[in-house]
Design an enzyme around this catalytic site. Structure first.
Site, PDB file in Angstrom:
ATOM      1  N   GLY A 247       0.840  -1.263   0.048  1.00  0.00           N
ATOM      2  CA  GLY A 247       0.018  -0.024  -0.033  1.00  0.00           C
ATOM      3  C   GLY A 247       0.911   1.378   0.086  1.00  0.00           C
ATOM      4  O   GLY A 247       0.245   2.486   0.275  1.00  0.00           O
TER       5      GLY A 247
ATOM      6  N   HIS B 239       8.735   5.783   5.142  1.00  0.00           N
ATOM      7  CA  HIS B 239       8.195   6.610   6.479  1.00  0.00           C
ATOM      8  C   HIS B 239       7.431   5.603   7.054  1.00  0.00           C
ATOM      9  O   HIS B 239       7.036   4.411   6.733  1.00  0.00           O
ATOM     10  CB  HIS B 239       7.100   7.749   5.869  1.00  0.00           C
ATOM     11  CG  HIS B 239       6.157   7.037   4.713  1.00  0.00           C
ATOM     12  ND1 HIS B 239       6.569   6.728   3.448  1.00  0.00           N
ATOM     13  CD2 HIS B 239       4.899   6.414   4.910  1.00  0.00           C
ATOM     14  CE1 HIS B 239       5.413   6.423   2.840  1.00  0.00           C
ATOM     15  NE2 HIS B 239       4.388   6.104   3.858  1.00  0.00           N
TER      16      HIS B 239
END
Ligand code: AMP
Ligand code: ZN
Length: 113
Positions: free
Chosen positions: A92, A99
């Site tokens: 995803g 991050h």
């Protein structure tokens, strides 16, 4: 090209973001499209495309500890929170600068979609 990366631009101060914490080659800022009352992104300031490219375990440990400090500062440490690292398309990932999502302020569901 790292110069075209949106999170590199945030780290360089070239585009605005709501900063939460900085230092030690890391940065935390609020997600533009929050999925929980607290939704903070933690990044290394140097460009790495994904978790697959992060070879230094000290950097990875540092990012996790940084996310934990932000959770404490946001007042969600005791009730609980979730740290997510979406990696590549099946994971995803949509922004290809490593991050950590720090999510909290509401009960999380399991499993994630
Ligand atoms: P991921 O799908 O794991 O790659 O997450 C990327 C996240 O970055 C999404 O939650 C977006 O809402 C967030 N995002 C994208 N652009 C920005 C921006 N300019 N400032 C803050 N968050 C952003
Ligand atoms: Zn980048």
């Amino acid at each position: 090209m790292p110069g075209a990366c949106v999170f590199c631009k945030i780290a360089a101060g070239e585009i605005p973001a709501t900063m939460v914490k900085g230092g030690d080659g890391m940065l935390a800022f609020r997600d533009l499209n929050p999925q929980a009352p607290t939704h903070v992104l933690v990044i290394p300031t140097d460009h790495l495309a994904s978790l697959n490219d992060a070879k230094d375990p000290r950097l990875l440990g540092g990012l996790l500890a940084f996310a934990r400090e932000v959770a404490r500062a946001e007042g969600i440490a005791e009730r609980g929170y979730r740290v997510v690292v979406n990696t590549n398309p099946d994971g995803g990932q949509t922004v290809f600068h490593l991050h950590l999502h720090l999510l909290g302020g509401r009960p999380m569901k399991w499993p994630p979609g």
